[in-house]
Design a protein around this motif. Structure first.
Motif, short mmCIF file in Angstrom:
data_model
loop_
_atom_site.label_atom_id
_atom_site.label_comp_id
_atom_site.label_asym_id
_atom_site.label_seq_id
_atom_site.Cartn_x
_atom_site.Cartn_y
_atom_site.Cartn_z
N ARG A 122 -12.57 -1.21 2.13
CA ARG A 122 -12.93 -2.50 2.82
C ARG A 122 -12.12 -2.94 1.49
O ARG A 122 -13.32 -3.36 0.10
CB ARG A 122 -13.71 -3.33 4.11
CG ARG A 122 -13.92 -4.46 3.71
CD ARG A 122 -15.06 -5.13 5.18
NE ARG A 122 -14.97 -6.10 5.10
CZ ARG A 122 -14.56 -6.40 6.62
NH1 ARG A 122 -14.93 -5.64 7.61
NH2 ARG A 122 -13.94 -7.49 7.05
N LEU B 52 -2.14 0.09 -4.45
CA LEU B 52 -2.59 -1.21 -3.49
C LEU B 52 -2.07 -1.72 -4.74
O LEU B 52 -2.61 -2.21 -6.29
CB LEU B 52 -3.64 -1.25 -3.79
CG LEU B 52 -4.67 -0.79 -2.64
CD1 LEU B 52 -6.08 -0.90 -3.00
CD2 LEU B 52 -4.82 -0.29 -1.02
N ASP C 292 -16.85 1.92 1.28
CA ASP C 292 -15.78 2.86 2.08
C ASP C 292 -16.62 4.35 2.30
O ASP C 292 -17.48 4.33 2.05
CB ASP C 292 -14.91 3.28 0.82
CG ASP C 292 -15.48 4.01 -0.46
OD1 ASP C 292 -16.14 6.04 -0.14
OD2 ASP C 292 -16.87 3.80 -1.13
N ALA D 287 -2.79 6.61 2.14
CA ALA D 287 -2.99 5.95 2.96
C ALA D 287 -2.56 5.87 3.94
O ALA D 287 -1.74 6.75 3.76
CB ALA D 287 -2.50 4.29 2.22
N PHE E 70 -8.62 -7.28 2.80
CA PHE E 70 -8.67 -6.27 2.93
C PHE E 70 -8.27 -4.92 3.61
O PHE E 70 -9.50 -4.78 3.02
CB PHE E 70 -6.78 -6.00 2.13
CG PHE E 70 -6.26 -6.96 1.79
CD1 PHE E 70 -5.56 -7.39 2.59
CD2 PHE E 70 -6.48 -7.68 1.00
CE1 PHE E 70 -4.43 -8.44 1.68
CE2 PHE E 70 -5.70 -8.69 0.52
CZ PHE E 70 -4.40 -9.31 0.77
N ALA E 71 -8.40 -3.99 4.91
CA ALA E 71 -8.91 -3.20 4.96
C ALA E 71 -7.55 -2.14 4.77
O ALA E 71 -6.79 -2.45 5.71
CB ALA E 71 -9.78 -3.02 5.99
N VAL E 72 -7.98 -0.65 4.51
CA VAL E 72 -7.35 0.55 4.26
C VAL E 72 -7.50 1.41 4.98
O VAL E 72 -8.96 1.89 4.72
CB VAL E 72 -6.39 0.57 2.76
CG1 VAL E 72 -5.96 1.84 2.61
CG2 VAL E 72 -6.11 -0.50 2.36
N ALA F 174 -3.22 -0.26 6.60
CA ALA F 174 -3.47 -1.58 6.44
C ALA F 174 -3.53 -2.82 7.57
O ALA F 174 -3.09 -2.59 7.81
CB ALA F 174 -2.88 -1.66 4.84
N THR F 175 -4.77 -3.45 6.98
CA THR F 175 -4.80 -5.04 7.48
C THR F 175 -5.13 -5.95 6.79
O THR F 175 -6.50 -5.51 5.65
CB THR F 175 -5.62 -4.54 9.18
OG1 THR F 175 -5.19 -6.09 10.26
CG2 THR F 175 -6.78 -4.28 8.57
N VAL G 287 0.77 -1.16 -0.04
CA VAL G 287 0.27 -0.07 -0.26
C VAL G 287 0.99 1.24 -0.10
O VAL G 287 1.67 1.64 0.49
CB VAL G 287 -0.95 0.07 1.17
CG1 VAL G 287 -2.16 1.67 1.05
CG2 VAL G 287 -1.29 -1.16 1.43
#
Length: 164
Positions: free
Chosen positions: A78, A25, A88, A49, A59-61, A52-53, A10
Motif C-alpha cells: 500500500r 512505479l 507491505d 507486479a 495506490f495499492a500494488v 494495481a489499483t 507499474v
C-alpha cells in the motif's frame, strides 16, 4: 491506472541480467510528466507486479516475491500519494502457502480492487493438489490484515466424484 493527482504506471524489471527483478512505479501528471518514480525490491528476492489499483489516499500494488532459492509468496504493497510504502505484507492461502505443491506456494495474484471502507480484495489462483487450480479471493482491511479468504472450485480429492 488513474488515481489521485495523476496516473500510476507499474512494471517489473531488473537493473541488469544478473540482478533479481524489482517493481517499478512512476506517477505521471496530466501532461505526462513524471511526478515521482520508485522501485520496490532488494537483492534477496525477485519482486513482480501483477495488479494495481488507485485508492482515495494513494495506490495499492499486488504481485509476488520469489526468494533466490525459489520460494514464492503473494505480496501486497500500500502506497501513499507520493509513492512511499505505507505497509507491505506477504500472504499465504488457507493451507499455509504450500498449495499442495510440495512446499512451494501455490497462490498467485491476478487482480486487485479497492473496497469502500479503504480495504482491498485480492483475487488470484491457488493450486489445490496435482493439476488442480482454483480461484482464491482474499479480503484485506485498510491495514492489510486478512479479514477472510475463500477458495472456490472442487478440491483435487473431489475430482472423481460428481453428484448425479
Amino acid at each position: 491506472m488513474a488515481g489521485p493527482g495523476g496516473v500510476l504506471a507499474v512494471g517489473t524489471g531488473a537493473p541488469d541480467d544478473r540482478a533479481p527483478s524489482h517493481v517499478w512505479l512512476a506517477r505521471l501528471d496530466a501532461a505526462g510528466e513524471i511526478a515521482w518514480e520508485h522501485t520496490l525490491g532488494d537483492d534477496r528476492a525477485s519482486w513482480r507486479a501483477r495488479a494495481a489499483t488507485a485508492l482515495a489516499d494513494g495506490f495499492a500494488v499486488a504481485g509476488e516475491t520469489a526468494t533466490l532459492d525459489g520460494v514464492r509468496a503473494p505480496h501486497v504493497w500500500r502506497l501513499g500519494p507520493d509513492g512511499a510504502v505505507r505497509w507491505d505484507h506477504g500472504y499465504a492461502g488457507p493451507d499455509g502457502g504450500n498449495g499442495g505443491n510440495g512446499g512451494n506456494a501455490g497462490e498467485q495474484v491476478t487482480g486487485l480492487a479497492a473496497t469502500g471502507d479503504g480495504g482491498l480484495v485480492v483475487v488470484g489462483s491457488i493450486a489445490r493438489g496435482p493439476g488442480k487450480t482454483n480461484v482464491w479471493v482474499v479480503r484485506l482491511d485498510a491495514d492489510g490484515v486478512v479479514v477472510w479468504q475463500r477458495v472456490f472450485g472442487r478440491a483435487a480429492a473431489d475430482a472423481g466424484s460428481r453428484p448425479s
